[in-house]
Design a protein around this motif. Sequence first.
Motif, PDB file in Angstrom:
ATOM      1  N   THR A 255       0.836  -1.199   0.000  1.00 34.39           N
ATOM      2  CA  THR A 255       0.000   0.000   0.000  1.00 34.39           C
ATOM      3  C   THR A 255       0.873   1.251   0.000  1.00 34.39           C
ATOM      4  N   SER A 256       0.642   2.095  -0.988  1.00 36.75           N
ATOM      5  CA  SER A 256       1.346   3.380  -1.053  1.00 36.75           C
ATOM      6  C   SER A 256       0.478   4.457  -0.428  1.00 36.75           C
ATOM      7  N   ALA A 257       0.930   5.007   0.686  1.00 34.22           N
ATOM      8  CA  ALA A 257       0.253   6.174   1.245  1.00 34.22           C
ATOM      9  C   ALA A 257       0.578   7.386   0.367  1.00 34.22           C
ATOM     10  N   ARG A 258      -0.170   8.469   0.551  1.00 34.44           N
ATOM     11  CA  ARG A 258       0.080   9.687  -0.235  1.00 34.44           C
ATOM     12  C   ARG A 258       1.550  10.081  -0.128  1.00 34.44           C
ATOM     13  N   HIS A 259       2.088  10.582  -1.218  1.00 39.51           N
ATOM     14  CA  HIS A 259       3.505  10.959  -1.228  1.00 39.51           C
ATOM     15  C   HIS A 259       3.776  11.910  -2.379  1.00 39.51           C
ATOM     16  N   ILE A 260       5.000  12.418  -2.423  1.00 40.14           N
ATOM     17  CA  ILE A 260       5.397  13.320  -3.504  1.00 40.14           C
ATOM     18  C   ILE A 260       6.770  12.927  -4.024  1.00 40.14           C
ATOM     19  N   HIS A 261       6.908  13.006  -5.355  1.00 39.71           N
ATOM     20  CA  HIS A 261       8.214  12.919  -6.005  1.00 39.71           C
ATOM     21  C   HIS A 261       8.582  14.336  -6.414  1.00 39.71           C
ATOM     22  N   LEU A 262       9.831  14.719  -6.206  1.00 43.55           N
ATOM     23  CA  LEU A 262      10.226  16.113  -6.476  1.00 43.55           C
ATOM     24  C   LEU A 262      11.286  16.206  -7.566  1.00 43.55           C
ATOM     25  N   SER A 263      11.181  17.263  -8.361  1.00 40.17           N
ATOM     26  CA  SER A 263      12.252  17.609  -9.298  1.00 40.17           C
ATOM     27  C   SER A 263      13.387  18.240  -8.497  1.00 40.17           C
ATOM     28  N   ALA A 264      14.588  18.239  -9.074  1.00 40.44           N
ATOM     29  CA  ALA A 264      15.751  18.849  -8.404  1.00 40.44           C
ATOM     30  C   ALA A 264      15.484  20.325  -8.123  1.00 40.44           C
ATOM     31  N   ALA A 265      14.855  21.021  -9.071  1.00 41.86           N
ATOM     32  CA  ALA A 265      14.570  22.451  -8.889  1.00 41.86           C
ATOM     33  C   ALA A 265      13.627  22.668  -7.705  1.00 41.86           C
ATOM     34  N   ASP A 266      12.600  21.794  -7.598  1.00 44.02           N
ATOM     35  CA  ASP A 266      11.644  21.959  -6.497  1.00 44.02           C
ATOM     36  C   ASP A 266      12.270  21.576  -5.150  1.00 44.02           C
ATOM     37  N   VAL A 267      13.201  20.619  -5.146  1.00 44.49           N
ATOM     38  CA  VAL A 267      13.951  20.315  -3.900  1.00 44.49           C
ATOM     39  C   VAL A 267      14.704  21.561  -3.450  1.00 44.49           C
ATOM     40  N   ASP A 268      15.354  22.215  -4.394  1.00 41.00           N
ATOM     41  CA  ASP A 268      16.095  23.455  -4.064  1.00 41.00           C
ATOM     42  C   ASP A 268      15.170  24.508  -3.462  1.00 41.00           C
ATOM     43  N   THR A 269      14.022  24.715  -4.112  1.00 39.99           N
ATOM     44  CA  THR A 269      13.100  25.762  -3.638  1.00 39.99           C
ATOM     45  C   THR A 269      12.532  25.424  -2.265  1.00 39.99           C
ATOM     46  N   LEU A 270      12.139  24.163  -2.086  1.00 46.16           N
ATOM     47  CA  LEU A 270      11.450  23.782  -0.842  1.00 46.16           C
ATOM     48  C   LEU A 270      12.403  23.600   0.335  1.00 46.16           C
ATOM     49  N   PHE A 271      13.622  23.090   0.038  1.00 44.18           N
ATOM     50  CA  PHE A 271      14.531  22.723   1.137  1.00 44.18           C
ATOM     51  C   PHE A 271      15.835  23.509   1.138  1.00 44.18           C
ATOM     52  N   GLY A 272      16.030  24.338   0.123  1.00 47.15           N
ATOM     53  CA  GLY A 272      17.250  25.147   0.088  1.00 47.15           C
ATOM     54  C   GLY A 272      18.191  24.692  -1.015  1.00 47.15           C
ATOM     55  N   GLU A 273      18.838  25.664  -1.629  1.00 47.36           N
ATOM     56  CA  GLU A 273      19.768  25.430  -2.751  1.00 47.36           C
ATOM     57  C   GLU A 273      20.773  24.323  -2.422  1.00 47.36           C
ATOM     58  N   GLY A 274      20.840  23.328  -3.313  1.00 50.01           N
ATOM     59  CA  GLY A 274      21.842  22.273  -3.151  1.00 50.01           C
ATOM     60  C   GLY A 274      21.500  21.213  -2.113  1.00 50.01           C
ATOM     61  N   HIS A 275      20.280  21.292  -1.568  1.00 45.29           N
ATOM     62  CA  HIS A 275      19.878  20.308  -0.553  1.00 45.29           C
ATOM     63  C   HIS A 275      19.826  18.899  -1.161  1.00 45.29           C
ATOM     64  N   ALA A 276      20.319  17.917  -0.428  1.00 45.11           N
ATOM     65  CA  ALA A 276      20.252  16.520  -0.888  1.00 45.11           C
ATOM     66  C   ALA A 276      19.214  15.763  -0.054  1.00 45.11           C
ATOM     67  N   LEU A 277      18.337  15.053  -0.717  1.00 38.15           N
ATOM     68  CA  LEU A 277      17.301  14.280  -0.013  1.00 38.15           C
ATOM     69  C   LEU A 277      17.945  13.212   0.871  1.00 38.15           C
ATOM     70  N   THR A 278      17.364  13.009   2.049  1.00 35.40           N
ATOM     71  CA  THR A 278      17.924  12.089   3.038  1.00 35.40           C
ATOM     72  C   THR A 278      17.155  10.769   3.040  1.00 35.40           C
ATOM     73  N   ASN A 279      17.848   9.677   2.738  1.00 29.49           N
ATOM     74  CA  ASN A 279      17.220   8.352   2.724  1.00 29.49           C
ATOM     75  C   ASN A 279      16.854   7.927   4.141  1.00 29.49           C
ATOM     76  N   LYS A 280      15.547   7.737   4.360  1.00 29.18           N
ATOM     77  CA  LYS A 280      15.084   7.275   5.672  1.00 29.18           C
ATOM     78  C   LYS A 280      14.906   5.765   5.642  1.00 29.18           C
ATOM     79  N   LYS A 281      14.433   5.258   4.480  1.00 31.63           N
ATOM     80  CA  LYS A 281      14.109   3.828   4.392  1.00 31.63           C
ATOM     81  C   LYS A 281      14.019   3.412   2.925  1.00 31.63           C
ATOM     82  N   ASP A 282      14.730   2.363   2.584  1.00 29.44           N
ATOM     83  CA  ASP A 282      14.622   1.850   1.220  1.00 29.44           C
ATOM     84  C   ASP A 282      13.232   1.262   0.978  1.00 29.44           C
ATOM     85  N   LEU A 283      12.718   1.472  -0.234  1.00 35.45           N
ATOM     86  CA  LEU A 283      11.427   0.883  -0.610  1.00 35.45           C
ATOM     87  C   LEU A 283      11.672  -0.394  -1.401  1.00 35.45           C
ATOM     88  N   SER A 284      10.575  -1.089  -1.723  1.00 38.91           N
ATOM     89  CA  SER A 284      10.748  -2.380  -2.403  1.00 38.91           C
ATOM     90  C   SER A 284      11.308  -2.219  -3.811  1.00 38.91           C
TER      91      SER A 284
END
Lengths: 191, 191
Positions: free
Chosen positions: B9-38
Amino acid sequence: MEKKVIVETSARHIHLSAADVDTLFGEGHALTNKKDLSQPGQFACEEKVELVGPKGSLKVSVLGPERKATQVELSYTDARTLGLKAVPVRESGDTSGSPGLKLVGPAGEVELAEGVIIAKRHIHMTTADAEAFGLQDKQVVSVKIENDSRSTIFGDVVVRVSDSFALAMHIDTDECNAAGAFGVVYGEILA
Amino acid sequence: MEKKVIVETSARHIHLSAADVDTLFGEGHALTNKKDLSQPGQFACEEKVELVGPKGSLKVSVLGPERKATQVELSYTDARTLGLKAVPVRESGDTSGSPGLKLVGPAGEVELAEGVIIAKRHIHMTTADAEAFGLQDKQVVSVKIENDSRSTIFGDVVVRVSDSFALAMHIDTDECNAAGAFGVVYGEILA
């Protein structure tokens, strides 16, 4: 013969005992019919009750008339919102061992000890419908709902036969969403 | 040969473009792996984004890695909570004409013009799985899930074949609730 049945979605709601109507809305209060439902004699009321669970609360419509025992019908989504665990999937009236919660009305509160269920999907029909379909009370059938994106066959659908019923299948909001069963929808009974 | 597939079951989620990661989390921000998916290489992130719709807002997990285009995957229940109408049931990546909404992150906001969908139920499989099952990419199948209260056959399930996938069916939270598909659940593919 194709066995067609209209499929209606029941949003979360509550049936109240006369005693709980008195406590929640005031001594001698009479439930106000807002809208007749498809089942003869059943109606949605103007009255609303707040359900208060361990994690959250939800407003629900009261369905009339009064019943012998108070019963709350939720979806799994609602149960999660309220923080209620182990809400059983049951037929209406079969509430033994189910969880309770707090009910809040304009005139008072009720600590419901048990009575919260997720309604088992079911079809109401008259004895004439049952004979025409070759089905019996309590028989378990499947019902197919077809559309262009979420066609679904629901199993574990309980047939309930009484001459006080009108022919209709009832599913909850999760089931409606899963099958994209919006608007006027018919299902085909697969016996 | 029985065609068994694990149902996730996939709960609601979002996939982000690199540009939107920058805008939402700050320039050059790298997404942090919390848990590998299947699915190989896919992971749930520590980062969360607030979705703001006309009627309400919801926090969602970001799924990494970054993608070419930002895409929000909701259930019908979520769409109603946000007040979004006409969210289409679509395959991932097929977002043309879908609604948008506002995304709020710790470093900024994005007015997403389109990209909100309800994921069409689907099965990821490798070419070897597809050969073993006698199925092809984009084939539409049904999948049966059995239990003691909400057995369901989901139609309109799209087969997606790629050697970058792992065998798994994905449904959303409404579909999970409707089928009582909690815990470790397997379905049978009915071709």
